[in-house]
Write a protein that holds these residues in place. Structure first.
Motif, short mmCIF file in Angstrom:
data_model
loop_
_atom_site.label_atom_id
_atom_site.label_comp_id
_atom_site.label_asym_id
_atom_site.label_seq_id
_atom_site.Cartn_x
_atom_site.Cartn_y
_atom_site.Cartn_z
N ILE A 528 1.20 -1.12 -0.29
CA ILE A 528 -0.09 -0.88 0.04
C ILE A 528 0.95 1.51 0.36
CG2 ILE A 528 -2.09 -1.07 1.14
CD1 ILE A 528 -1.09 0.08 4.06
N GLY A 529 0.17 2.50 -0.37
CA GLY A 529 0.95 3.44 -0.41
C GLY A 529 1.91 3.72 -1.36
N LEU A 530 1.01 2.95 -2.92
CA LEU A 530 2.82 3.76 -3.64
C LEU A 530 2.06 4.90 -4.77
CD1 LEU A 530 2.31 -0.56 -4.57
CD2 LEU A 530 3.91 1.27 -3.07
N GLN A 531 3.02 5.42 -4.63
CA GLN A 531 2.78 6.03 -5.84
C GLN A 531 2.57 5.64 -7.47
OE1 GLN A 531 5.86 9.31 -6.00
NE2 GLN A 531 5.70 9.19 -3.07
N ALA A 532 1.88 6.63 -8.48
CA ALA A 532 1.50 6.66 -9.66
C ALA A 532 2.86 6.70 -10.33
CB ALA A 532 0.65 7.01 -10.29
N ASN A 533 2.87 6.27 -11.25
CA ASN A 533 4.35 6.37 -12.91
C ASN A 533 5.30 6.21 -11.95
OD1 ASN A 533 2.49 6.88 -15.06
ND2 ASN A 533 2.57 9.21 -13.57
N THR A 534 5.54 5.09 -11.01
CA THR A 534 6.84 4.29 -10.60
C THR A 534 7.21 2.93 -10.83
OG1 THR A 534 6.70 6.41 -9.00
CG2 THR A 534 7.98 4.82 -7.69
N PRO A 535 8.15 3.07 -11.35
CA PRO A 535 8.50 1.51 -11.22
C PRO A 535 8.48 0.65 -10.07
CG PRO A 535 10.72 2.32 -12.30
CD PRO A 535 9.45 3.31 -11.78
N TYR A 536 8.14 -0.57 -9.84
CA TYR A 536 8.65 -1.07 -8.63
C TYR A 536 9.07 -2.01 -8.90
CZ TYR A 536 6.15 2.99 -6.19
OH TYR A 536 5.42 4.06 -5.50
N GLN A 537 9.30 -2.77 -8.28
CA GLN A 537 10.77 -4.32 -8.66
C GLN A 537 10.36 -5.30 -7.22
OE1 GLN A 537 14.28 -3.31 -10.12
NE2 GLN A 537 13.68 -4.34 -12.35
N ILE A 538 9.55 -6.03 -7.19
CA ILE A 538 8.95 -6.88 -5.89
C ILE A 538 9.81 -8.10 -6.10
CG2 ILE A 538 7.21 -8.22 -4.96
CD1 ILE A 538 4.88 -5.85 -6.49
N ARG A 539 10.27 -8.51 -4.85
CA ARG A 539 11.46 -9.96 -4.19
C ARG A 539 10.74 -9.82 -2.86
NH1 ARG A 539 15.72 -11.45 -7.36
NH2 ARG A 539 16.28 -9.96 -8.84
N VAL A 540 10.44 -11.34 -2.74
CA VAL A 540 10.42 -12.34 -1.90
C VAL A 540 11.44 -12.56 -0.86
CG1 VAL A 540 8.38 -13.41 -0.32
CG2 VAL A 540 7.87 -12.00 -2.33
N LYS A 541 11.80 -12.96 0.54
CA LYS A 541 12.95 -13.42 0.74
C LYS A 541 12.11 -14.14 2.21
CE LYS A 541 15.79 -11.32 3.42
NZ LYS A 541 16.98 -10.90 3.86
N ASP A 542 12.46 -15.88 1.99
CA ASP A 542 11.69 -16.24 3.04
C ASP A 542 12.31 -16.78 4.51
OD1 ASP A 542 13.66 -18.04 2.04
OD2 ASP A 542 12.16 -20.14 1.85
N ASN A 543 12.20 -17.30 4.88
CA ASN A 543 12.92 -17.77 6.00
C ASN A 543 13.99 -18.55 6.53
OD1 ASN A 543 12.67 -17.22 8.96
ND2 ASN A 543 12.28 -19.13 9.40
N ASN A 544 14.73 -18.98 5.45
CA ASN A 544 15.98 -19.60 5.53
C ASN A 544 16.75 -18.33 4.33
OD1 ASN A 544 14.81 -22.27 6.63
ND2 ASN A 544 13.70 -22.71 4.21
N GLY A 545 16.41 -17.17 3.61
CA GLY A 545 17.25 -16.69 2.82
C GLY A 545 17.36 -16.68 1.62
N CYS A 546 16.22 -17.58 1.02
CA CYS A 546 16.64 -17.15 -0.01
C CYS A 546 15.30 -16.47 -0.52
CB CYS A 546 15.27 -18.78 -0.15
SG CYS A 546 16.21 -20.33 -0.12
N VAL A 547 15.19 -15.73 -1.85
CA VAL A 547 15.02 -14.50 -2.45
C VAL A 547 14.08 -15.14 -3.16
CG1 VAL A 547 15.26 -12.30 -3.62
CG2 VAL A 547 16.74 -13.40 -1.46
N SER A 548 13.27 -14.74 -4.31
CA SER A 548 12.65 -14.89 -5.35
C SER A 548 13.73 -14.32 -6.30
CB SER A 548 10.77 -14.62 -5.32
OG SER A 548 10.66 -13.37 -5.28
N GLN A 549 12.56 -14.47 -7.47
CA GLN A 549 12.97 -13.61 -8.90
C GLN A 549 11.97 -12.49 -8.59
OE1 GLN A 549 15.44 -14.58 -11.23
NE2 GLN A 549 15.55 -16.45 -9.92
N SER A 550 12.98 -11.66 -9.55
CA SER A 550 11.97 -9.67 -9.24
C SER A 550 10.79 -10.05 -10.43
CB SER A 550 13.04 -9.09 -9.66
OG SER A 550 12.63 -7.97 -9.95
N VAL A 551 10.01 -9.59 -9.95
CA VAL A 551 8.40 -9.29 -11.03
C VAL A 551 8.26 -7.60 -10.76
CG1 VAL A 551 7.78 -11.27 -10.42
CG2 VAL A 551 7.32 -9.82 -9.38
N GLN A 552 7.44 -7.40 -11.68
CA GLN A 552 7.01 -5.73 -11.72
C GLN A 552 6.16 -5.76 -12.13
OE1 GLN A 552 10.19 -4.34 -14.81
NE2 GLN A 552 10.91 -3.47 -13.89
#
Length: 552
Positions: A528-552
């Motif tokens: 939430i609280g996101l601005q318009a016209n701003t590129p956001y690259q989303i990643r998720v890190k789990d409890n083992n420290g493993c990180v997902s691929q980036s999505v936009q």
């Protein structure tokens, strides 16, 4: 002290006849000319380098022909270096020059010079003989001891050692059917011959006492077997606890009509050889290894015959020993650190094998130039020969130290596994298989766990330690939906993502993993609280420290 007095103490009154005729004074004062021969010869020897001394020599020779001839022989046992004495007393020579000229001025200079030149050459030769005689006298005298009656070593007489015992310079021959029993722990001699010769047509035996750990050191050769007749045999019989140190061993005489030799270690004992073992071709030569130990401490090649088997054989003192033909070691073959064994091209056998003090596994051994299963270039020379070892004497070391588990995220770059140990071998199973000296690099392409095994080898192989590699799945993300801002410049936009895989709780990032300000244990999750016209690259890190691929 006068030299004559010193020599008389050293060599006795016979030698000092020379001193009485040719006395030397240590006060270096010139001796007046005397009509008697003693004073006359004093002047001669204090002036021997002067060419005018010819008259003294000539006059004394004419009057004492027999005495001079006799003295010429005595010079060979004298210790006086005439040229050296003259050099040290050159002032005395100069002081008496006038006296020599006074004796017979009729002798012309040329004659004196020629005669003196010849005399000085003779004196120099005699001086060399006298010096060599001195060296011979001060050198320890070696005695020849012939033993023809059975006795104990402690009762031997006629040696040059204390109390008439043999010394390390003496030669001993045992013959006449005699048996000499070594009954002390410090017996020595220079060389030893066991068996008769042309002077005595009978046998000889060297034995050792059954108690007290008797010890004999022969600095030179031990010849076992006489000569001149085949019945003049020689025998050495060891006992448990007995030791013979020999500079070298010769079995069977090498002379005409040789007699054989016998060495028996049935009861045990130790034979240390610091030189070669030689076997002459003599019918009847016998070697019985029994339960004895042979230690070879010098580089040598063993005989091709007779010495073909041993009970215990040790190679020590940085020696390189060669087996020119097949050898059998019933019990243990030991190669001490720094030493090595040349197996030639033959196949040999040993009950057990010790390398550098450590036991080894059974199987075939040799260098990397051989077909042996166990290859070692430190203790075996680069030849094709092998030695088959029947029994393992190795005490297995502990398993190497490891860290387990080792975890990776799916798709991560893995490193080779590590362990603390010596000569590591890696396996994929807890038993069996063939170990690899190269540590494995785990695969991380698929989530799950894999167990690897590692051992260390110090003489023989240790148990295997297990290392479990865990590959955790990385979380996977997808965008479920989003809402735009309600007005221009607003900050009420949202993005909702779904998370699958990985291990909750999850941390979320909209700046491509620079920061993870939000955490949630549930999916989907809404930013939430996101601005318009701003590129956001989303990643998720789990409890083992493993990180997902980036999505936009």
């Amino acid at each position: 002290m006068k030299i004559s007095t010193l020599l008389e103490k050293i060599f006795g009154s016979v030698t000092c006849i020379f001193c009485r005729i040719f006395p030397f004074n240590t006060d270096r004062k010139a001796t007046p000319i005397s009509k008697n021969k003693t004073g006359f010869m004093k002047n001669l020897f204090t002036s021997i380098k002067r060419k005018t001394a010819v008259m003294h020599l000539r006059e004394y020779e004419k009057q004492n022909v027999n005495t001079v001839s006799s003295l010429a022989e005595r010079f060979r046992t004298s210790v006086i270096n005439l040229p050296e004495y003259t050099r040290l007393h050159k002032n005395d020579v100069a002081e008496n020059a006038a006296s020599f000229a006074f004796i017979n001025p009729a002798i012309n200079h040329a004659e004196k010079k020629s005669f003196m030149k010849k005399r000085l050459q003779s004196i120099k030769k005699i001086s060399v003989l006298m010096f060599l005689s001195l060296v011979f006298v001060v050198t320890a005298k070696a005695n020849n001891i012939i033993i023809s009656t059975s006795t104990n070593w402690s009762a031997i007489t006629g040696g040059s050692g204390p109390g008439g015992l043999p010394s390390s310079a003496d030669f001993i021959q045992i013959r006449g059917g005699a048996t000499v029993t070594v009954n002390v722990t410090n017996a020595v001699c220079g060389s030893l011959k066991i068996g008769g010769d042309n002077a005595n047509n009978n046998t000889g035996t060297l034995a050792f006492a059954t108690t007290g750990n008797p010890f004999l050191t022969v600095s030179g050769n031990v010849q076992v077997g006489g000569d001149g007749n085949a019945i003049r045999t020689g025998t050495i019989t060891f006992q448990n606890g007995a030791t013979l140190n020999a500079g070298s061993i010769t079995l069977g005489s090498g002379l005409a009509t040789p007699a054989p030799g016998t060495i028996t270690m049935t009861a045990g004992g130790t034979l240390n050889v610091s030189g070669a073992i030689t076997v002459n071709t003599v019918a009847g030569n016998t070697w019985t290894p029994g339960t004895g130990t042979v230690n070879l401490s010098a580089s040598s090649t063993l005989p091709t015959t007779i010495f073909t088997s041993f009970y215990n054989l040790t190679i020590s003192n940085s020696a390189v020993v060669t087996f020119p033909s097949a050898k059998s070691i019933t019990n243990n073959l030991s190669i001490v650190s720094g030493s090595s064994l040349n197996l030639g091209t033959s196949t040999h056998t040993a009950g057990t094998l010790t390398l550098g003090g450590s036991g080894t596994v059974s199987g075939s051994w040799g260098s990397t130039s051989s077909s042996a299963t166990n290859k070692n270039n430190t203790y075996f020379a680069a030849t094709s020969g092998i030695i088959n070892v029947t029994n393992s004497t190795c005490t297995p070391p502990a398993a190497p130290a490891v860290t387990t588990p080792v975890t990776y995220c799916q798709g991560a770059t893995a490193s080779a596994l590590t362990a603390s140990g010596t000569n590591l071998l890696w396996y994929t199973a807890s038993t069996g298989g063939t170990g690899s000296s190269t540590a494995p690099i785990p695969s991380t392409s698929t989530p799950g766990s894999t167990t690897y095994y590692v051992s260390q080898t110090i003489g023989c192989e240790s148990p295997r330690a297990a290392i479990t590699v865990v590959v955790n799945s990385a979380p996977s993300t997808s965008v479920n939906g989003s809402t735009n801002v309600t007005c221009y410049g607003g900050t009420d936009g949202t993005i909702t993502i779904a998370v699958t895989g990985g291990t909750a709780p999850y941390s979320f990032s909209v700046d491509n993993g620079v920061t993870y300000p939000q955490t949630s244990s549930t999916s989907p999750y809404t930013f939430i609280g996101l601005q318009a016209n701003t590129p956001y690259q989303i990643r998720v890190k789990d409890n083992n420290g493993c990180v997902s691929q980036s999505v936009q």
